[in-house]
Design an enzyme around this catalytic site. Structure first.
Site, PDB file in Angstrom:
ATOM      1  N   GLY A   1       0.773  -1.243   0.000  1.00 16.38           N
ATOM      2  CA  GLY A   1       0.000   0.000   0.000  1.00 16.38           C
ATOM      3  C   GLY A   1       0.800   1.285   0.000  1.00 16.38           C
ATOM      4  O   GLY A   1       0.310   2.331  -0.430  1.00 16.38           O
TER       5      GLY A   1
ATOM      6  N   GLU B   1       4.257   3.833   6.143  1.00 17.16           N
ATOM      7  CA  GLU B   1       3.037   3.028   6.040  1.00 17.16           C
ATOM      8  C   GLU B   1       1.954   3.861   5.372  1.00 17.16           C
ATOM      9  O   GLU B   1       1.962   5.086   5.437  1.00 17.16           O
ATOM     10  CB  GLU B   1       2.644   2.589   7.467  1.00 17.16           C
ATOM     11  CG  GLU B   1       1.347   1.845   7.621  1.00 17.16           C
ATOM     12  CD  GLU B   1       1.285   0.515   6.887  1.00 17.16           C
ATOM     13  OE1 GLU B   1       1.526   0.512   5.670  1.00 17.16           O
ATOM     14  OE2 GLU B   1       0.952  -0.503   7.514  1.00 17.16           O
ATOM     15  N   ASP B   2       1.015   3.175   4.746  1.00 11.69           N
ATOM     16  CA  ASP B   2      -0.073   3.899   4.085  1.00 11.69           C
ATOM     17  C   ASP B   2      -1.142   4.348   5.072  1.00 11.69           C
ATOM     18  O   ASP B   2      -1.566   5.499   5.065  1.00 11.69           O
ATOM     19  CB  ASP B   2      -0.689   3.059   2.950  1.00 11.69           C
ATOM     20  CG  ASP B   2      -1.065   1.641   3.383  1.00 11.69           C
ATOM     21  OD1 ASP B   2      -0.806   1.277   4.560  1.00 11.69           O
ATOM     22  OD2 ASP B   2      -1.618   0.895   2.560  1.00 11.69           O
TER      23      ASP B   2
ATOM     24  N   ASP C   1      -5.049   1.711  10.885  1.00  8.27           N
ATOM     25  CA  ASP C   1      -6.495   1.544  11.057  1.00  8.27           C
ATOM     26  C   ASP C   1      -6.718   1.007  12.474  1.00  8.27           C
ATOM     27  O   ASP C   1      -6.812   1.780  13.432  1.00  8.27           O
ATOM     28  CB  ASP C   1      -6.969   0.599   9.958  1.00  8.27           C
ATOM     29  CG  ASP C   1      -8.469   0.356   9.956  1.00  8.27           C
ATOM     30  OD1 ASP C   1      -9.197   1.197  10.480  1.00  8.27           O
ATOM     31  OD2 ASP C   1      -8.914  -0.679   9.433  1.00  8.27           O
TER      32      ASP C   1
ATOM     33  N   LEU D   1       0.803  -2.499  12.653  1.00  7.89           N
ATOM     34  CA  LEU D   1       1.968  -1.706  13.060  1.00  7.89           C
ATOM     35  C   LEU D   1       2.475  -2.097  14.438  1.00  7.89           C
ATOM     36  O   LEU D   1       3.666  -2.062  14.695  1.00  7.89           O
ATOM     37  CB  LEU D   1       1.632  -0.208  13.009  1.00  7.89           C
ATOM     38  CG  LEU D   1       2.154   0.499  11.773  1.00  7.89           C
ATOM     39  CD1 LEU D   1       3.675   0.514  11.781  1.00  7.89           C
ATOM     40  CD2 LEU D   1       1.696  -0.198  10.496  1.00  7.89           C
TER      41      LEU D   1
ATOM     42  N   PHE E   1     -13.803   3.232   4.374  1.00  9.56           N
ATOM     43  CA  PHE E   1     -12.782   2.447   3.683  1.00  9.56           C
ATOM     44  C   PHE E   1     -12.333   3.209   2.445  1.00  9.56           C
ATOM     45  O   PHE E   1     -13.116   3.459   1.538  1.00  9.56           O
ATOM     46  CB  PHE E   1     -13.317   1.067   3.297  1.00  9.56           C
ATOM     47  CG  PHE E   1     -12.217   0.140   2.897  1.00  9.56           C
ATOM     48  CD1 PHE E   1     -11.486  -0.542   3.860  1.00  9.56           C
ATOM     49  CD2 PHE E   1     -11.864  -0.015   1.560  1.00  9.56           C
ATOM     50  CE1 PHE E   1     -10.432  -1.374   3.497  1.00  9.56           C
ATOM     51  CE2 PHE E   1     -10.817  -0.843   1.189  1.00  9.56           C
ATOM     52  CZ  PHE E   1     -10.105  -1.522   2.163  1.00  9.56           C
TER      53      PHE E   1
ATOM     54  N   ASP F   1      -5.766  -0.192  -1.748  1.00  9.99           N
ATOM     55  CA  ASP F   1      -6.607  -1.021  -2.599  1.00  9.99           C
ATOM     56  C   ASP F   1      -7.861  -1.498  -1.890  1.00  9.99           C
ATOM     57  O   ASP F   1      -7.946  -1.486  -0.654  1.00  9.99           O
ATOM     58  CB  ASP F   1      -5.830  -2.263  -3.038  1.00  9.99           C
ATOM     59  CG  ASP F   1      -5.682  -3.276  -1.896  1.00  9.99           C
ATOM     60  OD1 ASP F   1      -5.216  -2.868  -0.821  1.00  9.99           O
ATOM     61  OD2 ASP F   1      -6.066  -4.445  -2.081  1.00  9.99           O
TER      62      ASP F   1
ATOM     63  N   ARG G   1      -5.369   0.839  -6.804  1.00  9.43           N
ATOM     64  CA  ARG G   1      -4.098   1.366  -6.308  1.00  9.43           C
ATOM     65  C   ARG G   1      -3.544   2.483  -7.192  1.00  9.43           C
ATOM     66  O   ARG G   1      -2.777   3.327  -6.744  1.00  9.43           O
ATOM     67  CB  ARG G   1      -3.047   0.258  -6.239  1.00  9.43           C
ATOM     68  CG  ARG G   1      -3.304  -0.798  -5.177  1.00  9.43           C
ATOM     69  CD  ARG G   1      -2.046  -1.634  -4.978  1.00  9.43           C
ATOM     70  NE  ARG G   1      -2.282  -2.902  -4.307  1.00  9.43           N
ATOM     71  CZ  ARG G   1      -2.343  -3.064  -2.990  1.00  9.43           C
ATOM     72  NH1 ARG G   1      -2.205  -2.033  -2.191  1.00  9.43           N
ATOM     73  NH2 ARG G   1      -2.556  -4.253  -2.457  1.00  9.43           N
TER      74      ARG G   1
HETATM   75  P1  IMP Z   1      -4.549  -2.211  10.662  1.00  8.63           P
HETATM   76  O1  IMP Z   1      -3.757  -3.433  11.041  1.00  8.63           O
HETATM   77  O2  IMP Z   1      -6.015  -2.435  10.918  1.00  8.63           O
HETATM   78  O3  IMP Z   1      -4.045  -0.948  11.305  1.00  8.63           O
HETATM   79  O4  IMP Z   1      -4.451  -2.004   9.094  1.00  8.63           O
HETATM   80  C1  IMP Z   1      -3.577  -2.714   8.358  1.00  8.63           C
HETATM   81  C2  IMP Z   1      -3.688  -2.590   6.867  1.00  8.63           C
HETATM   82  O5  IMP Z   1      -5.054  -2.686   6.428  1.00  8.63           O
HETATM   83  C3  IMP Z   1      -3.203  -1.280   6.313  1.00  8.63           C
HETATM   84  O6  IMP Z   1      -1.807  -1.229   6.202  1.00  8.63           O
HETATM   85  C4  IMP Z   1      -3.865  -1.307   4.958  1.00  8.63           C
HETATM   86  O7  IMP Z   1      -3.106  -2.081   4.061  1.00  8.63           O
HETATM   87  C5  IMP Z   1      -5.182  -1.978   5.233  1.00  8.63           C
HETATM   88  N1  IMP Z   1      -6.264  -0.973   5.388  1.00  8.63           N
HETATM   89  C6  IMP Z   1      -6.817  -0.504   6.527  1.00  8.63           C
HETATM   90  N2  IMP Z   1      -7.769   0.415   6.277  1.00  8.63           N
HETATM   91  C7  IMP Z   1      -7.813   0.546   4.915  1.00  8.63           C
HETATM   92  C8  IMP Z   1      -8.600   1.359   4.022  1.00  8.63           C
HETATM   93  O8  IMP Z   1      -9.459   2.172   4.405  1.00  8.63           O
HETATM   94  N3  IMP Z   1      -8.342   1.190   2.700  1.00  8.63           N
HETATM   95  C9  IMP Z   1      -7.407   0.317   2.214  1.00  8.63           C
HETATM   96  N4  IMP Z   1      -6.646  -0.455   3.022  1.00  8.63           N
HETATM   97  C10 IMP Z   1      -6.854  -0.346   4.357  1.00  8.63           C
HETATM   98 MG    MG Z   2      -0.585  -1.533   4.442  1.00  7.31          MG
END
Ligand code: IMP
Ligand code: MG
Length: 180
Positions: free
Chosen positions: A46, A101-102, A105, A110, A154, A161, A167
């Site tokens: 991402g 990081e992108d 969430d 992380l 989202f 993506d 993307r």
């Molecule tokens: P986390 O572990 O929930 O903090 O999120 C991990 C991964 O989920 C991120 O690095 C993204 O790749 C993906 N992700 C979370 N939210 C979104 C979104 O709104 N759009 C696209 N990818 C997301």
């Molecule tokens: Mg990611």
């Protein structure tokens, strides 16, 4: 202006907004990492567009490393079970590591990554993320450089993506109707 592709795309952050914020982050990072041995650790997939733009705004010598992470879960939410699909090529010992990081969430990905990296004895670990969705946070992951805080939707585009698509969009937006 509404893009022809995809029809369900609703703009949230324009190319100009993203570029402007990244220039500010680059200046901040440049000031903070002067005279330090910096390694930018890019989390794929991402973050590929964000890192390409951010790294060009950082005016100190640095190394770039890539890691592939996959977090399992349902389609739009992570489970916290993280798999390393590609690891760094060089050791991180003694390096000042800046994770790129992108989006943060739930914070589960992380949190896992930071714990994993800390066993490799880097000099420091900091986090730059383009987006943060505080509404969905489960793990409190300190963010050192944040692009934008966004609401609980989202988002896709600019590297992000849904099911592998979108993307390549140059801006960030959400899908309306949302993916199920
Ligand atoms: P986390 O572990 O929930 O903090 O999120 C991990 C991964 O989920 C991120 O690095 C993204 O790749 C993906 N992700 C979370 N939210 C979104 C979104 O709104 N759009 C696209 N990818 C997301
Ligand atoms: Mg990611």
């Amino acid at each position: 202006m509404k893009r022809a592709f995809p029809p369900e795309f609703t703009p949230l952050l324009s190319e100009q907004q993203i570029a402007g914020r990244i220039a500010q982050l680059g200046r901040q990072i440049t000031a903070d990492y002067r005279d330090k041995s910096l390694t930018a650790l890019v989390v794929l997939k991402g973050s590929f567009m964000f890192c390409a733009d951010l790294l060009r705004q950082i005016d100190v010598p640095l190394h770039v490393e890539f890691m592939g992470l996959r977090s399992y879960g349902n389609k739009t939410s992570s489970s916290g079970v993280v798999q390393i699909t590609m690891d760094t090529k060089h050791p991180l010992e003694g390096e000042h590591v800046l994770i790129i990081e992108d989006i943060v969430d739930t914070g589960l990905t992380l949190d896992y990554l930071k714990n994993n990296l800390s066993t490799r004895n880097p000099a420091s670990i900091a986090l730059a993320t383009l987006l943060h969705k505080p509404a969905r946070q489960i793990k409190d992951v300190p963010i050192d450089y944040l692009g934008f805080e966004i609401e609980d939707k989202f988002v896709v585009g600019y590297g992000l993506d849904f099911a592998g698509k979108y993307r390549n969009l140059p801006e960030i937006g959400y899908l309306d109707p949302p993916p199920i």
